[in-house]
Design an enzyme around this catalytic site. Structure first.
Site, PDB file in Angstrom:
ATOM      1  N   GLU A 166      65.983  31.765 -24.071  1.00 52.74           N
ATOM      2  CA  GLU A 166      67.162  32.078 -23.257  1.00 52.74           C
ATOM      3  C   GLU A 166      68.054  30.856 -23.012  1.00 52.74           C
ATOM      4  O   GLU A 166      68.225  30.391 -21.862  1.00 52.74           O
ATOM      5  CB  GLU A 166      66.726  32.746 -21.947  1.00 52.74           C
ATOM      6  CG  GLU A 166      66.027  34.061 -22.177  1.00 52.74           C
ATOM      7  CD  GLU A 166      65.762  34.865 -20.910  1.00 52.74           C
ATOM      8  OE1 GLU A 166      65.852  34.319 -19.807  1.00 52.74           O
ATOM      9  OE2 GLU A 166      65.457  36.064 -21.043  1.00 52.74           O
ATOM     10  N   GLU A 353      61.526  39.840 -25.142  1.00 56.32           N
ATOM     11  CA  GLU A 353      61.359  40.242 -23.746  1.00 56.32           C
ATOM     12  C   GLU A 353      62.112  41.538 -23.456  1.00 56.32           C
ATOM     13  O   GLU A 353      63.287  41.634 -23.788  1.00 56.32           O
ATOM     14  CB  GLU A 353      61.891  39.189 -22.770  1.00 56.32           C
ATOM     15  CG  GLU A 353      61.049  37.968 -22.625  1.00 56.32           C
ATOM     16  CD  GLU A 353      61.671  36.965 -21.676  1.00 56.32           C
ATOM     17  OE1 GLU A 353      62.312  37.373 -20.691  1.00 56.32           O
ATOM     18  OE2 GLU A 353      61.539  35.755 -21.939  1.00 56.32           O
TER      19      GLU A 353
HETATM   20  N1  LIG Z   1      76.254  36.541 -15.811  1.00 55.79           N
HETATM   21  N2  LIG Z   1      76.497  35.982 -14.697  1.00 55.79           N
HETATM   22  N3  LIG Z   1      75.620  35.943 -13.671  1.00 55.79           N
HETATM   23  C1  LIG Z   1      76.050  35.362 -12.395  1.00 55.79           C
HETATM   24  C2  LIG Z   1      75.068  35.713 -11.291  1.00 55.79           C
HETATM   25  O1  LIG Z   1      73.864  35.044 -11.509  1.00 55.79           O
HETATM   26  C3  LIG Z   1      72.867  35.335 -10.569  1.00 55.79           C
HETATM   27  C4  LIG Z   1      71.503  35.326 -11.225  1.00 55.79           C
HETATM   28  O2  LIG Z   1      71.636  35.654 -12.624  1.00 55.79           O
HETATM   29  C5  LIG Z   1      70.489  35.835 -13.367  1.00 55.79           C
HETATM   30  C6  LIG Z   1      70.653  36.261 -14.673  1.00 55.79           C
HETATM   31  C7  LIG Z   1      69.559  36.443 -15.470  1.00 55.79           C
HETATM   32  C8  LIG Z   1      68.282  36.251 -14.938  1.00 55.79           C
HETATM   33  C9  LIG Z   1      67.126  36.517 -15.786  1.00 55.79           C
HETATM   34  C10 LIG Z   1      65.822  36.588 -15.386  1.00 55.79           C
HETATM   35  N4  LIG Z   1      65.166  36.959 -16.490  1.00 55.79           N
HETATM   36  C11 LIG Z   1      63.718  37.275 -16.588  1.00 55.79           C
HETATM   37  C12 LIG Z   1      63.111  36.046 -17.179  1.00 55.79           C
HETATM   38  N5  LIG Z   1      63.477  35.893 -18.598  1.00 55.79           N
HETATM   39  C13 LIG Z   1      62.575  34.868 -19.040  1.00 55.79           C
HETATM   40  C14 LIG Z   1      61.301  35.100 -18.289  1.00 55.79           C
HETATM   41  O3  LIG Z   1      60.891  33.864 -17.760  1.00 55.79           O
HETATM   42  C15 LIG Z   1      61.622  36.085 -17.174  1.00 55.79           C
HETATM   43  O4  LIG Z   1      61.084  35.661 -15.946  1.00 55.79           O
HETATM   44  N6  LIG Z   1      65.974  37.055 -17.517  1.00 55.79           N
HETATM   45  N7  LIG Z   1      67.194  36.808 -17.091  1.00 55.79           N
HETATM   46  C16 LIG Z   1      68.115  35.821 -13.639  1.00 55.79           C
HETATM   47  C17 LIG Z   1      69.227  35.620 -12.835  1.00 55.79           C
END
Ligand SMILES: N=NNCCOCCOc1ccc(-c2cn(C[C@@H]3NC[C@@H](O)[C@H]3O)nn2)cc1
Length: 447
Positions: A166, A353
């Site tokens: 990621e 994932e």
């Molecule tokens: N687009 N703009 N956003 C702005 C606002 O952000 C606020 C927070 O945003 C996010 C976006 C994406 C995630 C996220 C979490 N996972 C799950 C993990 N994947 C790898 C593995 O370790 C899992 O635990 N995948 N993605 C978290 C927070």
């Protein structure tokens, strides 16, 4: 009800990551990571949770491999803690760190489970962060040298390698949004880091080839989908920017040797330009054997001036949501997969994932997580539809084997097929574990 028949050669797995499950943070010579630092910074992680103990999988790995075995899983995707191997990020190797991963991989192989290794799943050695972290181009070589140590140590045992998990989360979420470690909020810094991550990925793939290491290598970008609310060009363009933020920005350089011009132009308007050194794009564009795709959610969206980084706002479509408040949008999974296949070609795909957060607790030694089962049913159906459309998906990893440390959400958000009691460290198979076990065994299910 419809029967979903999955391809007989589709491989199934479960995924985890070192910082989220291992614990033993101060054991056997492991060095500090940026997530140790971030988690111990007041206000950064819910309840002040950290990875000191997590699921204690460092000590309980045999129990966890047994859970993977009983699931019938073909593969197990885990990550290596860089500071366990190189406590300072470079220099002296910590043999006890290598020994742990030999124990884990040997146990997997003994149980007939294919190990799939992620080299970087966000736990950068703090010693490197102290020298600028991913903003410092020296970290690129540090990563490749760490990877070379792992390639040589585990050649013949590990045949599938993932460089970086990621990269959008590592760059933009962690250095522009600021929600993850190290928590910066600087768009230029995030863009610089995104470029250095891609160079590090490409240079590591090149080192893998130059060393003649047996096996396959790829990376694992995370994705999302934004479906335009109308066919007005401004809605289409706004959604494209949001999709490109996670997908094109990290696919275009690897597959076509350039950054997507529509995003380069958009960032330029924001005063952000990339510092690309001679040879960088050629390094990034190394051929990869597979691409990992992580998908959780998407939405319908439209243009709205001033909304977020891309003048785009999500619509409230009244979709059901998971317990982490993400919309449940399986259509987006199909759209992401067909978009990537159409735009970037036939490189084999692993879903590295996909999963859902539902915080069901144990009652009478059972966890009745019907929400997670329904999420998996609809998303595997979308996956099958994508495969029927010609998308070359070779495998699917459910995130995650265990409830674990969900980054800034700490232990409050549960993605596991197996429930964790964080006080006793007792594992309890959820109903979704048994459902997934049946799917793996039968290759079909009732939608
Ligand atoms: N687009 N703009 N956003 C702005 C606002 O952000 C606020 C927070 O945003 C996010 C976006 C994406 C995630 C996220 C979490 N996972 C799950 C993990 N994947 C790898 C593995 O370790 C899992 O635990 N995948 N993605 C978290 C927070």
């Amino acid at each position: 009800m419809a029967i979903i028949q999955l391809p007989k050669d589709l491989k199934f797995g479960v995924a985890t990551a070192a910082y989220q499950i291992e614990g033993a943070a101060n054991e056997d010579g492991r060095g500090e990571s940026i997530w140790d630092t971030f988690a111990k910074t007041p206000g950064k992680v819910v309840n002040g949770d950290n990875g000191d103990i997590a699921c204690d999988s460092y000590h309980r790995y045999k129990e966890d491999v047994q859970l993977i075995k009983e699931l019938g899983s073909d593969m197990y995707r885990f990550s290596v803690s860089w500071p366990r191997i190189l406590p300072n990020g470079t220099g002296e190797v910590n043999q006890k760190g290598l020994d742990y991963y030999h124990r884990l991989v040997d146990e997997l192989l003994e149980q007939g489970i294919e190990p799939v290794c992620t080299l970087y799943h966000w736990d950068l050695p703090q010693a490197l962060q102290d020298k600028g972290g991913w903003d410092n181009r020296e970290t690129i070589d540090a990563f490749t040298n760490y990877a070379e140590i792992m390639f040589k140590e585990f050649e013949g045992k590990i045949n599938k390698w993932i460089t970086i998990n990621e990269p959008w989360c590592v760059s933009f979420l962690s250095n522009y949004v600021g929600a993850h470690a190290p928590g910066n909020q600087d768009l230029q810094l995030a863009a610089n880091i995104s470029h250095h991550l891609l160079v590090a990925h490409g240079q590591t793939v090149k080192r893998f080839r130059d060393l003649g290491i047996d096996g396959e290598i790829g990376y694992a970008p995370n994705t999302t989908w934004k479906e335009p609310f109308s066919n007005q060009q401004k809605d289409i363009d706004a959604c494209q920017r949001e999709v490109g933020y996670l997908i094109d920005w990290f696919f275009e350089p690897v597959f076509h040797g350039q950054y997507p011009s529509y995003l380069v132009d958009w960032y330029k308007q924001k005063g952000v330009t990339l510092k690309i050194e001679d040879g960088d794009m050629e390094v990034i564009q190394q051929r990869i054997d597979f691409v990992g795709i992580n998908y959780y959610n998407g939405n319908v969206a439209r243009y709205k001036k001033g909304s977020g980084l891309f003048d785009c706002e999500d619509m409230d479509m009244d979709y059901k949501r998971t317990d982490i408040n993400w919309p449940i949008y399986p259509e987006g999974f199909y759209k992401v997969l067909t978009y990537i296949h159409k735009k970037y070609g036939d490189t084999p795909i692993y879903i590295t994932e996909n999963g859902a957060c539902f915080n069901d607790e144990v009652k009478d030694n059972q966890v009745n997580d019907t929400g997670r089962i329904n999420y998996l049913k609809t998303h595997l159906a979308a996956l099958q539809q994508s495969i029927d459309s010609g998308v070359p998906v070779k495998g699917y990893f459910c995130w995650s084997l265990l409830d674990n440390f969900e980054w800034a959400e700490g232990y409050t958000m549960r993605f596991g097929l197996v429930h964790m009691n964080y006080r006793t460290l007792e594992r309890t198979k959820k109903e979704s574990y048994y459902w997934y076990q049946q799917v793996i065994r039968n290759g079909w299910y009732d939608l």
